[in-house]
Design a protein around this motif. Structure first.
Motif, PDB file in Angstrom:
ATOM      1  N   TYR A   1       0.858  -1.182   0.000  1.00 26.83           N
ATOM      2  CA  TYR A   1       0.000   0.000   0.000  1.00 26.83           C
ATOM      3  C   TYR A   1       0.896   1.233   0.000  1.00 26.83           C
ATOM      4  O   TYR A   1       1.806   1.349   0.813  1.00 26.83           O
ATOM      5  N   ARG A   2       0.655   2.146  -0.914  1.00 26.73           N
ATOM      6  CA  ARG A   2       1.495   3.334  -1.038  1.00 26.73           C
ATOM      7  C   ARG A   2       0.712   4.640  -0.886  1.00 26.73           C
ATOM      8  O   ARG A   2       1.214   5.699  -1.211  1.00 26.73           O
ATOM      9  N   GLY A   3      -0.507   4.560  -0.390  1.00 28.60           N
ATOM     10  CA  GLY A   3      -1.331   5.755  -0.239  1.00 28.60           C
ATOM     11  C   GLY A   3      -1.097   6.436   1.099  1.00 28.60           C
ATOM     12  O   GLY A   3      -0.203   6.079   1.867  1.00 28.60           O
ATOM     13  N   GLU A   4      -1.951   7.404   1.375  1.00 24.78           N
ATOM     14  CA  GLU A   4      -1.848   8.116   2.645  1.00 24.78           C
ATOM     15  C   GLU A   4      -2.430   7.254   3.770  1.00 24.78           C
ATOM     16  O   GLU A   4      -3.108   6.262   3.525  1.00 24.78           O
TER      17      GLU A   4
END
Length: 133
Positions: free
Chosen positions: A89-92
């Motif tokens: 996961y690379r989101g906020e």
């Protein structure tokens, strides 16, 4: 540990992003522990899984996650395996929720599927996952 054809083929299918073969082999392997042990050992032994293979496996996990979890039979090992097979996961930062039945929660067997939607978690916690004892 003896190499099993099915678990060796499963690793090849995942690495080549072959969704259908991956799916079929998961059903063929079933809960034969030696096959999952071989597969997981090979996978965690530094096998490079491409981003495309992780993306394809993610759709298999969405469809067959419960089956895979039951077949592997060890949540800690499964968590390590999923860490190698699923995209990062690379989101906020987000808050996640889980609707779990009280029996599983109290035994420490909290599932792998979470949601950012509290209403979805409540639906699962009060529906089929609910414990009415």
């Amino acid at each position: 540990m003896v190499k099993s054809t099915n678990s060796h083929d499963l690793l090849k299918a995942i690495l080549s992003s072959d969704h259908e073969a991956t799916r079929e082999l998961i059903f063929e392997i079933g809960d034969r522990q030696g096959e999952w042990d071989y597969f997981i050992t090979r996978l965690l032994d530094g096998v490079l899984v491409t981003d495309e293979a992780k993306k394809r496996f993610h759709s298999v996990w969405i469809e067959l996650g419960r089956r895979i979890r039951d077949q592997v039979g060890d949540d800690k090992t499964l968590a390590l395996t999923l860490g190698a097979l699923l995209p990062k996961y690379r989101g906020e930062t987000i808050r996640l929720y889980r609707g779990e039945n009280s029996e599983r929660y109290e035994s420490g067997r909290i599932g792998f599927c979470w949601t950012p939607h509290i209403d979805k978690a409540q639906m699962f916690g009060s529906g089929l996952n609910a414990y009415h004892g």
